[in-house]
Design a protein around this motif. Structure first.
Motif, PDB file in Angstrom:
ATOM      1  N   ILE A   4      13.460  75.544   8.579  1.00  0.00           N
ATOM      2  CA  ILE A   4      12.821  75.369   7.277  1.00  0.00           C
ATOM      3  C   ILE A   4      12.754  76.707   6.536  1.00  0.00           C
ATOM      4  CG2 ILE A   4      10.670  74.760   6.126  1.00  0.00           C
ATOM      5  CD1 ILE A   4      11.862  72.307   7.218  1.00  0.00           C
ATOM      6  N   THR A   5      12.432  77.775   7.260  1.00  0.00           N
ATOM      7  CA  THR A   5      12.330  79.097   6.625  1.00  0.00           C
ATOM      8  C   THR A   5      13.684  79.551   6.101  1.00  0.00           C
ATOM      9  OG1 THR A   5      10.524  79.660   8.131  1.00  0.00           O
ATOM     10  CG2 THR A   5      11.610  81.484   7.002  1.00  0.00           C
ATOM     11  N   LEU A   6      14.761  79.286   6.858  1.00  0.00           N
ATOM     12  CA  LEU A   6      16.102  79.652   6.413  1.00  0.00           C
ATOM     13  C   LEU A   6      16.458  78.940   5.115  1.00  0.00           C
ATOM     14  CD1 LEU A   6      18.886  80.965   6.829  1.00  0.00           C
ATOM     15  CD2 LEU A   6      19.513  78.977   8.237  1.00  0.00           C
ATOM     16  N   LEU A  46      20.493  61.273   4.360  1.00  0.00           N
ATOM     17  CA  LEU A  46      19.217  61.866   4.727  1.00  0.00           C
ATOM     18  C   LEU A  46      18.285  60.814   5.303  1.00  0.00           C
ATOM     19  CD1 LEU A  46      18.401  64.195   1.686  1.00  0.00           C
ATOM     20  CD2 LEU A  46      19.158  64.891   3.948  1.00  0.00           C
ATOM     21  N   GLY A  47      17.466  61.252   6.241  1.00  0.00           N
ATOM     22  CA  GLY A  47      16.380  60.406   6.671  1.00  0.00           C
ATOM     23  C   GLY A  47      15.237  60.486   5.666  1.00  0.00           C
ATOM     24  N   THR A  48      14.289  59.566   5.787  1.00  0.00           N
ATOM     25  CA  THR A  48      13.137  59.620   4.884  1.00  0.00           C
ATOM     26  C   THR A  48      12.436  60.970   5.002  1.00  0.00           C
ATOM     27  OG1 THR A  48      12.846  57.239   5.114  1.00  0.00           O
ATOM     28  CG2 THR A  48      10.977  58.494   4.264  1.00  0.00           C
ATOM     29  N   PHE A  49      12.292  61.420   6.226  1.00  0.00           N
ATOM     30  CA  PHE A  49      11.750  62.758   6.475  1.00  0.00           C
ATOM     31  C   PHE A  49      12.892  63.655   6.928  1.00  0.00           C
ATOM     32  CE2 PHE A  49       8.383  59.677   7.368  1.00  0.00           C
ATOM     33  CZ  PHE A  49       7.396  60.110   6.496  1.00  0.00           C
ATOM     34  N   ASN A  50      13.073  64.774   6.265  1.00  0.00           N
ATOM     35  CA  ASN A  50      14.190  65.646   6.599  1.00  0.00           C
ATOM     36  C   ASN A  50      13.832  67.089   6.271  1.00  0.00           C
ATOM     37  OD1 ASN A  50      15.400  66.305   3.719  1.00  0.00           O
ATOM     38  ND2 ASN A  50      14.830  64.126   3.735  1.00  0.00           N
ATOM     39  N   ALA A  51      14.576  67.992   6.896  1.00  0.00           N
ATOM     40  CA  ALA A  51      14.313  69.427   6.711  1.00  0.00           C
ATOM     41  C   ALA A  51      14.852  69.945   5.395  1.00  0.00           C
ATOM     42  CB  ALA A  51      14.936  70.212   7.873  1.00  0.00           C
ATOM     43  N   LEU A  52      15.898  69.294   4.848  1.00  0.00           N
ATOM     44  CA  LEU A  52      16.552  69.815   3.643  1.00  0.00           C
ATOM     45  C   LEU A  52      15.613  69.799   2.435  1.00  0.00           C
ATOM     46  CD1 LEU A  52      19.087  70.900   2.312  1.00  0.00           C
ATOM     47  CD2 LEU A  52      19.814  68.537   1.903  1.00  0.00           C
ATOM     48  N   SER A  53      15.030  68.651   2.143  1.00  0.00           N
ATOM     49  CA  SER A  53      14.164  68.575   0.962  1.00  0.00           C
ATOM     50  C   SER A  53      12.921  69.431   1.144  1.00  0.00           C
ATOM     51  CB  SER A  53      13.776  67.123   0.683  1.00  0.00           C
ATOM     52  OG  SER A  53      13.095  66.559   1.790  1.00  0.00           O
ATOM     53  N   ALA A  60       8.890  66.862   6.058  1.00  0.00           N
ATOM     54  CA  ALA A  60       9.855  67.117   7.141  1.00  0.00           C
ATOM     55  C   ALA A  60       9.643  66.236   8.350  1.00  0.00           C
ATOM     56  CB  ALA A  60       9.794  68.589   7.558  1.00  0.00           C
ATOM     57  N   GLY A  61       8.505  65.578   8.453  1.00  0.00           N
ATOM     58  CA  GLY A  61       8.269  64.699   9.595  1.00  0.00           C
ATOM     59  C   GLY A  61       7.655  65.432  10.770  1.00  0.00           C
ATOM     60  N   THR A  62       7.576  64.723  11.894  1.00  0.00           N
ATOM     61  CA  THR A  62       6.915  65.290  13.072  1.00  0.00           C
ATOM     62  C   THR A  62       7.755  65.057  14.332  1.00  0.00           C
ATOM     63  OG1 THR A  62       5.654  63.242  13.340  1.00  0.00           O
ATOM     64  CG2 THR A  62       4.595  65.016  12.108  1.00  0.00           C
ATOM     65  N   GLN A  86      17.962  65.785   9.161  1.00  0.00           N
ATOM     66  CA  GLN A  86      17.130  64.973  10.045  1.00  0.00           C
ATOM     67  C   GLN A  86      15.693  65.476  10.028  1.00  0.00           C
ATOM     68  OE1 GLN A  86      18.905  64.883  13.944  1.00  0.00           O
ATOM     69  NE2 GLN A  86      20.982  64.669  13.129  1.00  0.00           N
ATOM     70  N   SER A  87      14.841  64.630  10.587  1.00  0.00           N
ATOM     71  CA  SER A  87      13.444  65.026  10.698  1.00  0.00           C
ATOM     72  C   SER A  87      13.298  66.148  11.713  1.00  0.00           C
ATOM     73  CB  SER A  87      12.607  63.820  11.140  1.00  0.00           C
ATOM     74  OG  SER A  87      11.277  64.215  11.382  1.00  0.00           O
TER      75      SER A  87
END
Length: 314
Positions: free
Chosen positions: A89-91, A155-162, A239-241, A258-259
């Motif tokens: 996420i930081t990247l 994309l999944g509903t929860f993902n790292a990209l958004s 991002a999800g859990t 992905q989440s």
């Protein structure tokens, strides 16, 4: 009537002034003491439960384990998936915030007129005042559907990209504001010297101003990354859990889609779970918090070193 000038008493009422200065000194010392004791208390509250946790879970299993399932059998307490999610996420946030923030700072410092700077800079800093949970829902409700509509992206509903993109937008004001302050501190004599040698405004900006303010720019980058590492609400909402650690290169490349779970979201999950206090799973919360504290502390120390190493005296 005497013509001698009247002697002015410059000593004043030192008794009252000394008392007032003493009160000020005691008040400042009390504030500083409260700050230091609060910091020591927070570190102690993390350290002692974490030491107890590491007495129950081997250090190598905690630091190198690739599964984090404290509430599911077989339980596992590897922090590596959480560190991976945090750095992922930081990247993504850094790829957005660092170039955009730096270019914005160059525009505000070198190209914008005083009137435009007076309007644009406060407007930009409004972004820093938006609650982070609002950013999280913005990423979940608006950014994810827009990205998902792009052909070739699933994309999944929860993902790292958004989550990382929106977090990057959130920390742009931190990068641009600190960098712009550093660039504005560069003396005009350097700019005028470059103009006298025939340099263009772009060359002055990139070859004179940016190198001269490098310490402030680098410090803004690292402080922004520290802010991204510790951010909680955006990753919890968007991002999800799901803690995961990629086993293959294709899985690594697909990680943004992905989440994922960061250290902060794992701490929120543990704090709201059914795990009883005093259990190993509950103490894992403090071990993760201590790991996050050490990572942030290292970044702050690096920021201080860079600021001192490249600081210019004019």
């Amino acid at each position: 009537m005497s013509n001698e000038p009247e002697t002015v008493d410059l000593s004043g009422d030192r008794g009252f002034q000394d008392l007032r200065e003493s009160i000020y000194g005691v008040a400042f010392l009390a504030c500083a003491t409260v700050s230091v004791l609060t910091t020591v208390g927070i570190i102690a509250s993390l350290l002692f439960p974490a030491i107890t946790f590491l007495g129950e879970v081997p250090v190598q299993e905690f630091l190198l384990g690739t599964r984090f399932t404290p509430g599911i059998e077989p339980v596992a307490f590897g922090v590596l998936p959480l560190v991976f999610g945090t750095l992922l996420i930081t990247l993504g946030a850094a790829l957005v915030s660092l170039p955009v923030g730096l270019l914005t700072a160059i525009y505000l410092s070198e190209y914008a007129s005083s009137r435009r700077r007076a309007v644009l800079k406060p407007l930009l800093e409004v972004l820093a005042g938006v609650p982070t949970v609002v950013y999280g829902y913005f990423a979940l409700v608006y950014v994810t559907p827009i990205l998902d509509a792009i052909p070739g992206i699933e994309l999944g509903t929860f993902n790292a990209l958004s989550a990382s993109l929106v977090m990057g937008i959130m920390i742009i004001p931190m990068v641009s504001s600190i960098s712009e302050d550093s660039m504005s501190a560069v003396p005009d004599s350097l700019r005028n010297g470059a103009y006298g040698l025939g340099a263009t405004k772009y060359e002055v900006s990139t070859s004179v101003v940016v190198p001269a303010s490098l310490s402030g720019i680098a410090a803004s980058f690292i402080l922004a990354l520290s802010r991204a590492i510790g951010e909680t609400m955006i990753v919890v909402v968007a991002a999800g859990t799901r803690s995961r650690f990629p086993d293959t290169v294709p899985d690594l490349l697909n990680s943004f889609f992905q989440s994922t779970q960061t250290m902060t979201s794992a701490m929120v999950q543990l704090g709201q779970s059914d795990l009883a206090g005093g259990t190993t799973g509950y103490r894992a919360l403090f071990a993760i918090g201590l790991t996050l504290f050490v990572m942030t502390l290292v970044l702050n120390l690096v920021s201080d070193y860079i600021a001192q190493r490249f600081q210019e005296d004019y």
